[in-house]
Design a protein around this motif. Structure first.
Motif, PDB file in Angstrom:
ATOM      1  N   PRO A   7     -16.839 -37.618 -20.866  1.00  0.00           N
ATOM      2  CA  PRO A   7     -16.839 -36.520 -21.838  1.00  0.00           C
ATOM      3  C   PRO A   7     -15.677 -36.602 -22.830  1.00  0.00           C
ATOM      4  CG  PRO A   7     -16.285 -35.718 -19.637  1.00  0.00           C
ATOM      5  CD  PRO A   7     -16.664 -37.157 -19.503  1.00  0.00           C
ATOM      6  N   ARG A   8     -14.598 -37.267 -22.457  1.00  0.00           N
ATOM      7  CA  ARG A   8     -13.455 -37.360 -23.372  1.00  0.00           C
ATOM      8  C   ARG A   8     -13.580 -38.532 -24.332  1.00  0.00           C
ATOM      9  NH1 ARG A   8      -8.309 -35.735 -19.672  1.00  0.00           N
ATOM     10  NH2 ARG A   8      -9.205 -33.799 -18.927  1.00  0.00           N
ATOM     11  N   ASN A   9     -14.317 -39.534 -23.982  1.00  0.00           N
ATOM     12  CA  ASN A   9     -14.428 -40.728 -24.815  1.00  0.00           C
ATOM     13  C   ASN A   9     -15.648 -40.701 -25.718  1.00  0.00           C
ATOM     14  OD1 ASN A   9     -12.183 -41.668 -23.542  1.00  0.00           O
ATOM     15  ND2 ASN A   9     -13.308 -42.788 -21.985  1.00  0.00           N
ATOM     16  N   ARG A  10     -16.431 -39.652 -25.651  1.00  0.00           N
ATOM     17  CA  ARG A  10     -17.672 -39.581 -26.402  1.00  0.00           C
ATOM     18  C   ARG A  10     -17.384 -39.260 -27.872  1.00  0.00           C
ATOM     19  NH1 ARG A  10     -21.215 -35.732 -23.329  1.00  0.00           N
ATOM     20  NH2 ARG A  10     -21.003 -37.357 -21.786  1.00  0.00           N
ATOM     21  N   PRO A  11     -18.061 -39.913 -28.810  1.00  0.00           N
ATOM     22  CA  PRO A  11     -17.853 -39.581 -30.234  1.00  0.00           C
ATOM     23  C   PRO A  11     -18.444 -38.210 -30.533  1.00  0.00           C
ATOM     24  CG  PRO A  11     -19.586 -41.221 -30.006  1.00  0.00           C
ATOM     25  CD  PRO A  11     -19.002 -41.010 -28.634  1.00  0.00           C
ATOM     26  N   PRO A  12     -17.950 -37.558 -31.572  1.00  0.00           N
ATOM     27  CA  PRO A  12     -18.465 -36.224 -31.900  1.00  0.00           C
ATOM     28  C   PRO A  12     -19.925 -36.312 -32.342  1.00  0.00           C
ATOM     29  CG  PRO A  12     -16.984 -36.995 -33.604  1.00  0.00           C
ATOM     30  CD  PRO A  12     -16.917 -37.984 -32.491  1.00  0.00           C
ATOM     31  N   PRO A  13     -20.707 -35.284 -32.074  1.00  0.00           N
ATOM     32  CA  PRO A  13     -22.113 -35.308 -32.484  1.00  0.00           C
ATOM     33  C   PRO A  13     -22.204 -35.244 -33.996  1.00  0.00           C
ATOM     34  CG  PRO A  13     -21.530 -33.153 -31.631  1.00  0.00           C
ATOM     35  CD  PRO A  13     -20.361 -34.049 -31.390  1.00  0.00           C
ATOM     36  N   PRO A  14     -23.299 -35.766 -34.543  1.00  0.00           N
ATOM     37  CA  PRO A  14     -23.457 -35.710 -36.007  1.00  0.00           C
ATOM     38  C   PRO A  14     -23.638 -34.262 -36.458  1.00  0.00           C
ATOM     39  CG  PRO A  14     -25.464 -36.517 -34.975  1.00  0.00           C
ATOM     40  CD  PRO A  14     -24.437 -36.425 -33.897  1.00  0.00           C
ATOM     41  N   CYS A  15     -23.244 -33.992 -37.696  1.00  0.00           N
ATOM     42  CA  CYS A  15     -23.363 -32.653 -38.263  1.00  0.00           C
ATOM     43  C   CYS A  15     -24.836 -32.329 -38.421  1.00  0.00           C
ATOM     44  CB  CYS A  15     -22.649 -32.596 -39.613  1.00  0.00           C
ATOM     45  SG  CYS A  15     -22.749 -30.979 -40.367  1.00  0.00           S
ATOM     46  N   ARG A  16     -25.250 -31.181 -37.942  1.00  0.00           N
ATOM     47  CA  ARG A  16     -26.659 -30.816 -37.999  1.00  0.00           C
ATOM     48  C   ARG A  16     -26.922 -29.771 -39.067  1.00  0.00           C
ATOM     49  NH1 ARG A  16     -28.313 -31.085 -31.670  1.00  0.00           N
ATOM     50  NH2 ARG A  16     -27.476 -33.141 -31.405  1.00  0.00           N
ATOM     51  N   SER A  17     -25.978 -29.562 -39.925  1.00  0.00           N
ATOM     52  CA  SER A  17     -26.152 -28.598 -40.999  1.00  0.00           C
ATOM     53  C   SER A  17     -27.179 -29.124 -41.984  1.00  0.00           C
ATOM     54  CB  SER A  17     -24.820 -28.373 -41.710  1.00  0.00           C
ATOM     55  OG  SER A  17     -25.020 -27.593 -42.837  1.00  0.00           O
ATOM     56  N   ARG A  18     -28.026 -28.252 -42.451  1.00  0.00           N
ATOM     57  CA  ARG A  18     -29.053 -28.678 -43.409  1.00  0.00           C
ATOM     58  C   ARG A  18     -28.516 -28.669 -44.838  1.00  0.00           C
ATOM     59  NH1 ARG A  18     -34.569 -26.066 -41.034  1.00  0.00           N
ATOM     60  NH2 ARG A  18     -34.312 -26.963 -38.983  1.00  0.00           N
ATOM     61  N   ARG A  19     -27.403 -27.984 -45.038  1.00  0.00           N
ATOM     62  CA  ARG A  19     -26.831 -27.953 -46.377  1.00  0.00           C
ATOM     63  C   ARG A  19     -26.035 -29.224 -46.632  1.00  0.00           C
ATOM     64  NH1 ARG A  19     -22.906 -23.554 -46.786  1.00  0.00           N
ATOM     65  NH2 ARG A  19     -22.867 -23.614 -44.547  1.00  0.00           N
ATOM     66  N   PRO A  20     -26.090 -29.736 -47.842  1.00  0.00           N
ATOM     67  CA  PRO A  20     -25.224 -30.883 -48.146  1.00  0.00           C
ATOM     68  C   PRO A  20     -23.769 -30.403 -48.202  1.00  0.00           C
ATOM     69  CG  PRO A  20     -26.385 -30.179 -50.108  1.00  0.00           C
ATOM     70  CD  PRO A  20     -26.945 -29.377 -48.968  1.00  0.00           C
ATOM     71  N   ARG A  21     -22.859 -31.287 -47.968  1.00  0.00           N
ATOM     72  CA  ARG A  21     -21.443 -30.919 -47.967  1.00  0.00           C
ATOM     73  C   ARG A  21     -20.955 -30.506 -49.347  1.00  0.00           C
ATOM     74  NH1 ARG A  21     -18.017 -33.277 -43.464  1.00  0.00           N
ATOM     75  NH2 ARG A  21     -19.573 -33.776 -41.922  1.00  0.00           N
TER      76      ARG A  21
END
Length: 153
Positions: A7-21
């Motif tokens: 759990p500590r070495n896992r990369p962060p999940p991708p952003c699931r926001s539907r809005r563009p940054r």
């Protein structure tokens, strides 16, 4: 197990926001869109443009009366002279401020604030007041500051 991702070495999940940054800015089709933000827009035909803001004469105030005074007490504004000055300022019908060397003004009714100024003999201080009776208050306090309050009576 050393090779597995915990759990500590896992990369962060991708952003699931539907809005563009960020929103891509549309290409400037008209000249007004090409101007930087906050820039005044040119007046169109028949429009005089922006009207400059002016303060109505009923809201304008005369500048606050001020007077620069040289401290006359041999010990400066310390202990007894400061106490006498603060008592006289507290008797005034208006709020009086005192400042030294371009520093922020302090309330003349506060003994700690006046002592914190650290005004010594010969230093110039600025007295300011606002309201009815400001001129008389400044005159009385200026005479008090200019006098040697440490002199034996």
């Amino acid at each position: 197990m050393r090779g597995t991702a915990g759990p500590r070495n896992r990369p962060p999940p991708p952003c699931r926001s539907r809005r563009p940054r960020h929103r891509p800015r549309p290409e400037a089709a008209d000249p007004q869109a090409a101007q930087p933000r906050g820039a005044p827009k040119p007046a169109g035909p028949g429009h005089p443009g922006p009207i400059p803001f002016q303060i109505p004469s009923t809201l304008r105030r005369d500048p606050m009366p001020q007077r620069t005074v040289t401290v006359g007490s041999r010990s400066g504004l310390h202990a007894r002279p400061a106490s006498l000055f603060v008592q006289a300022a507290a008797r005034q019908p208006v709020r009086v401020t005192v400042a030294r060397d371009g520093r922020d003004p302090v309330d003349a009714r506060s003994l700690l604030s006046v002592l914190a100024l650290g005004a010594r003999h010969g230093d110039a201080v600025v007295l300011a007041a606002e309201g009815d009776g400001a001129e008389a208050a400044i005159e009385e306090l200026a005479a008090l500051l200019a006098a040697d309050l440490d002199a034996k009576e």
